[in-house]
Motif scaffolding. Sequence first.
Motif, PDB file in Angstrom:
ATOM      1  N   LEU A 184       2.457   6.031  -5.781  1.00  7.35           N
ATOM      2  CA  LEU A 184       2.124   6.192  -7.196  1.00  7.35           C
ATOM      3  C   LEU A 184       0.986   7.175  -7.425  1.00  7.35           C
ATOM      4  N   ILE A 185       0.008   7.198  -6.522  1.00 11.94           N
ATOM      5  CA  ILE A 185      -1.200   7.961  -6.814  1.00 11.94           C
ATOM      6  C   ILE A 185      -1.322   9.251  -6.015  1.00 11.94           C
ATOM      7  N   VAL A 186      -0.505   9.421  -4.964  1.00 10.49           N
ATOM      8  CA  VAL A 186      -0.571  10.644  -4.153  1.00 10.49           C
ATOM      9  C   VAL A 186       0.733  11.419  -4.341  1.00 10.49           C
ATOM     10  N   PRO A 187       0.698  12.511  -5.090  1.00 10.18           N
ATOM     11  CA  PRO A 187       1.936  13.233  -5.413  1.00 10.18           C
ATOM     12  C   PRO A 187       2.747  13.667  -4.198  1.00 10.18           C
ATOM     13  N   ALA A 247       5.722  10.037  -0.449  1.00 13.09           N
ATOM     14  CA  ALA A 247       6.891   9.336  -0.983  1.00 13.09           C
ATOM     15  C   ALA A 247       7.009   7.932  -0.419  1.00 13.09           C
ATOM     16  N   GLY A 248       6.607   7.718   0.814  1.00 12.29           N
ATOM     17  CA  GLY A 248       6.664   6.388   1.394  1.00 12.29           C
ATOM     18  C   GLY A 248       8.072   5.981   1.760  1.00 12.29           C
ATOM     19  N   PRO A 249       8.224   4.891   2.544  1.00 14.46           N
ATOM     20  CA  PRO A 249       9.546   4.462   2.993  1.00 14.46           C
ATOM     21  C   PRO A 249      10.449   3.988   1.871  1.00 14.46           C
ATOM     22  N   LEU A 250       9.884   3.429   0.800  1.00 12.52           N
ATOM     23  CA  LEU A 250      10.697   2.977  -0.320  1.00 12.52           C
ATOM     24  C   LEU A 250      10.841   4.060  -1.377  1.00 12.52           C
ATOM     25  N   GLY A 251       9.780   4.817  -1.607  1.00 13.26           N
ATOM     26  CA  GLY A 251       9.802   5.837  -2.647  1.00 13.26           C
ATOM     27  C   GLY A 251      10.736   6.989  -2.356  1.00 13.26           C
ATOM     28  N   MET A 264       9.462   9.723  -7.619  1.00 16.21           N
ATOM     29  CA  MET A 264       9.385  10.526  -8.833  1.00 16.21           C
ATOM     30  C   MET A 264       9.518   9.648 -10.076  1.00 16.21           C
ATOM     31  N   LEU A 265      10.453   8.706 -10.033  1.00 18.88           N
ATOM     32  CA  LEU A 265      10.655   7.817 -11.174  1.00 18.88           C
ATOM     33  C   LEU A 265       9.429   6.957 -11.427  1.00 18.88           C
ATOM     34  N   TRP A 266       8.845   6.394 -10.369  1.00 17.08           N
ATOM     35  CA  TRP A 266       7.673   5.543 -10.549  1.00 17.08           C
ATOM     36  C   TRP A 266       6.524   6.318 -11.191  1.00 17.08           C
ATOM     37  N   ARG A 267       6.306   7.545 -10.728  1.00 17.38           N
ATOM     38  CA  ARG A 267       5.214   8.339 -11.311  1.00 17.38           C
ATOM     39  C   ARG A 267       5.504   8.682 -12.765  1.00 17.38           C
ATOM     40  N   LEU A 269       0.827  -1.214   0.000  1.00 22.31           N
ATOM     41  CA  LEU A 269       0.000   0.000   0.000  1.00 22.31           C
ATOM     42  C   LEU A 269       0.857   1.258   0.000  1.00 22.31           C
ATOM     43  N   SER A 270       2.034   1.184   0.627  1.00 17.94           N
ATOM     44  CA  SER A 270       2.937   2.334   0.623  1.00 17.94           C
ATOM     45  C   SER A 270       3.374   2.674  -0.801  1.00 17.94           C
TER      46      SER A 270
END
Length: 562
Positions: A219-222, A225-229, A242-245, A213-214
Amino acid sequence: QGGPRALTLTGAILYVATAAVGVAVAFDPGAAFARFALLALGLLTALAIVWLNGTTREEGLAGLAAAGAAWLAAALGAYFLLVYDWQAAGPAKFAPLQQVGLAIQSLRPDLGIQDDADPNVVAGALVALLALGGGGLVRLWARQKILAGLTLLAWLLGAGVLLLTASRGGWLGLGVGALTAGLLWWRTGPGRHNPLRFGVDALLILLLGGLTLSVIATLIVPSFAGPLGSLGVGGSAMSRAMLWRDTLPLIADYRFTGSGLTGTPELYSAYAFLLHVNFLTHAHNLFLQIALEQGLPGLIGFLAMLGGTGLSLVLTLRHGDRYQRALAAGAAASLTALSVHGLADAGFYVSLLAPLLFLPFGVAWAVRASMVKNRLPGPSSSSRKRRAAAMSVAAGIALPVAALILVLGWPGAPAAAAANLGAVSQSKAELSVYIWPEWGIQDELRRTRAVDLEDAVARYSLALYLNEANGTANRRLGQMALSLGDLAAAERYLVAAHATAPQERSAAQLLGEVRALQGRPDEAQALWQPLNLANGQLNARQWWWSHVGTAEQERALAEAVR
């Protein structure tokens, strides 16, 4: 039990089929076929373990394959120690580990081998091998203590190298994999009737579901960033979030066929980051990488294969003997570790080590097949049980098929399919020709008519006829028009693309360029301000317009960039 098997088989067929399509649509079929061969080798190896294991009355070969994973981890670790250049790697995330690496480097012999060992790639392979090897080691210890002791030393070497890779995703993956396997072992064993079982279930859901879910929230909430993002991508200032989006629009462009096996660096540069040289090699997320290369059907196939195998492992853990349960726990830990590490990196999947991804699948399938084969005969099943079994199989087949139908039948699918074929046609035409510095920038191909884009334009036009708001067609046609200097057409298409998806970086950057060339610097800067343009994107555009634009356009762009 037929349901998990049907789900796995349906997923595997879909995954292989989309990988074959990935060869057909790739702009470099030779490289794509080589990649397909690696993936096929991995799956065939997994099937070979199942078939050869079936010649014995117990899970002998599966156990050897699991124990052999520890030796493979040791071999990979030894190679890493011999070739990795800690000195050239620059500042480390963990200085003490780099000091250990530098000490090893000072003692090792000079073999003249060029450093081609990426720490994240090595870590991705090691987490899978070490987790699987742990299960094989437990089984081996009960039967051959001397060989088990040697295997333990090999496992420890691989674990030590995993530590030296300084891969936080690798450490997290192995830790979560081991914890998941331990909880499943307890939950499916004698403790499954313990009052604490609901707490264990909640912990598993919180652990695995929370990480998933993180990533989805990232991906969907600009703003999230989450612990991995929040982790950086390689040595760049770009975050994984940023890359995933920025990868999502590319996945949408090629949602049905995928962009093709290999070629991700060129796709990123030409259509996402708008750079004239390759920048990133993969999506830093296993699942996004599969969706990009093989489309959403390929991702559905892989998830079905993973889910079906996971359900089979739970059945094995619940009904197997202690040796079968040990192997199942190792395979469960391995697949979990692969998935968790895959949430933050995909280097392992796009490397020469990709066949190792399927080793835990093979062990899981072989152990389960051995249990079913050697099950003691019982009384004939009642019609009620037969109906339940048939429904289980039907559900296993129906789940991925329903997901596929949902993707293919989503509103706007005909327009998206036409745009998808246009994107394939465009990337095959352009990226098979474009080589830097032979061509200074991709726009040159379009401006000089060095490539034939009529088929792509026709398909994009059809997409807009079916849905005038189609983002792919508007963005790609706007990019083409801008390359040709047709600012009016570029503005029309890019305004529509930006209105459909304001968060897309490429549409915003291109529209900002149009505004700058029109002498509207404030609007251009407003469009560029949220974007990460630290890799010289605007410098490249200034270079291009200094060659093909008017003096007035050159001055207008310079004013906006200033």
